[in-house]
Design an enzyme around this catalytic site. Structure first.
Site, PDB file in Angstrom:
ATOM      1  N   HIS A  84       0.919  -0.978   0.402  1.00  0.00           N
ATOM      2  CA  HIS A  84       0.061  -0.324  -0.578  1.00  0.00           C
ATOM      3  C   HIS A  84       0.959   1.865   0.096  1.00  0.00           C
ATOM      4  O   HIS A  84       0.557   2.384  -0.283  1.00  0.00           O
ATOM      5  CB  HIS A  84      -0.692   0.166   1.150  1.00  0.00           C
ATOM      6  CG  HIS A  84      -0.593   0.244   2.486  1.00  0.00           C
ATOM      7  ND1 HIS A  84       0.074  -0.477   2.958  1.00  0.00           N
ATOM      8  CD2 HIS A  84      -0.160   1.754   3.440  1.00  0.00           C
ATOM      9  CE1 HIS A  84       0.441   0.208   4.506  1.00  0.00           C
ATOM     10  NE2 HIS A  84       0.414   1.339   4.344  1.00  0.00           N
ATOM     11  N   ASP A 143       0.260  -7.681   1.262  1.00  0.00           N
ATOM     12  CA  ASP A 143       0.894  -6.280   1.663  1.00  0.00           C
ATOM     13  C   ASP A 143       2.234  -6.113   1.710  1.00  0.00           C
ATOM     14  O   ASP A 143       2.893  -5.520   2.650  1.00  0.00           O
ATOM     15  CB  ASP A 143       0.138  -5.328   3.099  1.00  0.00           C
ATOM     16  CG  ASP A 143       0.082  -4.326   2.474  1.00  0.00           C
ATOM     17  OD1 ASP A 143       0.370  -3.082   1.758  1.00  0.00           O
ATOM     18  OD2 ASP A 143      -0.039  -3.561   4.183  1.00  0.00           O
ATOM     19  N   SER A 168       4.793   2.723   7.728  1.00  0.00           N
ATOM     20  CA  SER A 168       4.015   1.285   7.130  1.00  0.00           C
ATOM     21  C   SER A 168       5.299   0.717   6.420  1.00  0.00           C
ATOM     22  O   SER A 168       6.222   1.952   6.023  1.00  0.00           O
ATOM     23  CB  SER A 168       3.210   1.834   6.109  1.00  0.00           C
ATOM     24  OG  SER A 168       1.819   1.639   6.133  1.00  0.00           O
ATOM     25  N   ALA A 215      -0.007  -2.092   9.536  1.00  0.00           N
ATOM     26  CA  ALA A 215      -1.244  -0.840  10.139  1.00  0.00           C
ATOM     27  C   ALA A 215      -1.285  -0.616  11.603  1.00  0.00           C
ATOM     28  O   ALA A 215      -0.522  -1.229  12.907  1.00  0.00           O
ATOM     29  CB  ALA A 215      -2.200  -2.075   9.895  1.00  0.00           C
ATOM     30  N   LEU A 272      -4.313   1.109  14.206  1.00  0.00           N
ATOM     31  CA  LEU A 272      -6.023   0.988  15.570  1.00  0.00           C
ATOM     32  C   LEU A 272      -5.714   1.902  16.128  1.00  0.00           C
ATOM     33  O   LEU A 272      -5.261   2.173  16.967  1.00  0.00           O
ATOM     34  CB  LEU A 272      -6.483  -0.704  16.044  1.00  0.00           C
ATOM     35  CG  LEU A 272      -8.002  -0.410  16.460  1.00  0.00           C
ATOM     36  CD1 LEU A 272      -8.167  -0.875  15.189  1.00  0.00           C
ATOM     37  CD2 LEU A 272      -7.807  -1.305  16.839  1.00  0.00           C
TER      38      LEU A 272
END
Length: 452
Positions: free
Chosen positions: A105, A135, A210, A227, A229
């Protein structure tokens, strides 16, 4: 008279001054030994972590729906493209060859990729391969400068509570180091379409981290940060990294084939819930419950049956179906695996050889920039029609402008026959002066000339 507010400010300032004075009085060593510090570890591994900046343009159907399409002089619909820039991180995987791991990504749809070393030196990067579902992307830079790489840890040996440090480029600030512990293992459920078996950590990870490194105190790479949260891309102490073993399996395939040739076991299943465990009279509360076994699959040939619970893969405990799916999905076709499962209260040990997925797809940009916007896969046609089939072509993409259409089968480059994605990728890497795709369209053969 001093207000309550003034008093509280004064009290806070007094505490700060007291804290500063106390800190200044701390010794540099205790009993002749230097105070513990992560600085030597950071000095060792940080040169292997790079900053990545990308730029490009992409269609945005949400901003420009069909009602607002424009038309060119030939009356063909055009969707305006929006320029974009992005920032991320990467980890040097092979210092001799200049290979760098990052997230898919981070470089998705990028037309230009710049890699900046800790030293400040900057290089153009080429995409060697990428895999959307895990990914992961593999880049390469060309330089005569000596690079540093981080050795890989065996991520199967990680334990909750292990100390870790995260290194990356949060918010484009430049290389930043944070520390924490492993909070959990085998996390999944962030994106059900992808393969997820994340390491969870409370080391601060933010937007821009990332593709960066998650490292243990031995200076080994245990994961690629991918990633978080948290609201608005901010850190709340819940970050996720792709385990090193999974990364290594995928990178080896990208290096060998230019794509991920994902092996499949041929099962459908789900998590072993307490209700299922009680229904099937199982003592184990963890594992992958098998609902269905596909005919002629690797699972059927190995003897796996519906109702089995897989509790171990290659000698390591499996706690959930999502973990099994992710670990199998990172292994290549033809790989032999060992499984431990529970059937009718008995423990069985089986071996299986993974088969190749017939639906393996590759973003064509990973093979050549002029193919950007197309999705490719190997054909399952008879030998005379074997080649690389174009399954999708994005509207107004580079591939479409060069004349590529959905359903085309690429059967050659210039005058050399190709039969699969690996042969296509290998031939393009030889950098011929003229790049002419020999395409089979319906029953006709034609050539499409691409820019080098």
């Amino acid at each position: 008279m001093v207000s309550k507010f003034s008093a509280s400010v004064f009290f806070t300032c007094s505490l700060i001054m007291l804290s500063i004075n106390s800190y200044a009085a701390l010794p540099l060593a205790v009993a002749g030994k230097a105070l513990p510090s992560l600085a030597p570890l950071v000095d060792k591994v940080s040169p292997a972590v790079v900053n990545i900046s990308v730029s490009g343009s992409q269609s945005n159907q949400q901003i420009f729906p069909d009602l607002f399409q424009f038309f060119d002089k030939d009356g063909q619909a055009e969707t305006p493209k929006q320029p974009f820039i992005g920032l991320g991180s990467g980890v040097i995987f092979d210092s001799k060859q200049g290979y760098i791991i990052t997230n898919f990504h981070v470089i998705e749809n990028a037309e230009e990729i710049k890699v900046t070393l800790k030293s400040g030196h900057q290089f153009d990067a080429q995409v060697i391969g990428q895999d959307m579902h895990s990914d992961i992307a593999l880049l390469q830079i060309k330089t005569s400068k000596k690079l540093t790489q981080i050795p890989l840890a065996n991520s199967n040996n990680l334990r909750v509570g292990d100390f870790v440090i995260a290194i990356g480029n949060p918010f484009g600030l430049g290389q930043t180091v944070t520390s924490g512990i492993i909070s959990a293992l085998g996390r999944s459920g962030l994106n059900l379409e992808n393969l997820e078996n994340f390491i969870q950590t409370d080391a601060a990870i933010n937007s821009g981290n990332s593709g960066g490194a998650l490292v243990n105190l031995n200076g080994e790479l245990i994961g690629i940060n991918t990633a978080i949260l948290g609201p608005n891309g901010g850190n709340i102490g819940i970050g996720f990294a792709i385990p090193a073993n999974m990364v290594n399996n995928l990178v080896q395939q990208l290096l060998q084939y230019g794509e991920v040739r994902r092996g499949i076991l041929g099962i459908k299943g789900g998590e072993l819930t307490p209700e299922l465990a009680k229904t099937f009279d199982l003592e184990s509360q963890h594992g992958a419950f098998i609902y269905q076994v596909s005919p002629y699959s690797a699972a059927e040939e190995s003897g796996i049956k519906a109702g089995d619970v897989i509790v171990s893969l290659n000698g390591y405990t499996i706690k959930s179906f999502a973990e099994l799916r992710a670990k199998i999905g990172s292994l290549s076709a033809g790989k032999q695996i060992s499984l431990t499962l529970i059937r009718d209260g008995e423990t069985l040990n089986l071996t299986a050889v993974l088969k190749e997925s017939s639906s393996s797809k590759v973003q064509a940009q990973a093979i050549h920039p002029s193919l950007s916007g197309a999705v490719l896969t190997n054909t399952i046609s008879p030998d005379e029609n074997k080649g690389v089939v174009v399954t999708e072509v994005e509207r107004d993409s580079t591939a479409e402008r060069y004349g590529l259409q959905q359903g085309d089968i690429i059967i050659g480059i210039n005058r050399t026959r190709i039969r699969n994605l690996k042969e296509l990728s290998d031939l393009i890497k030889t950098s011929p002066e003229i790049l002419a795709l020999n395409v089979l369209r319906d029953t006709r053969r034609l050539y499409l000339i691409l820019n080098q």
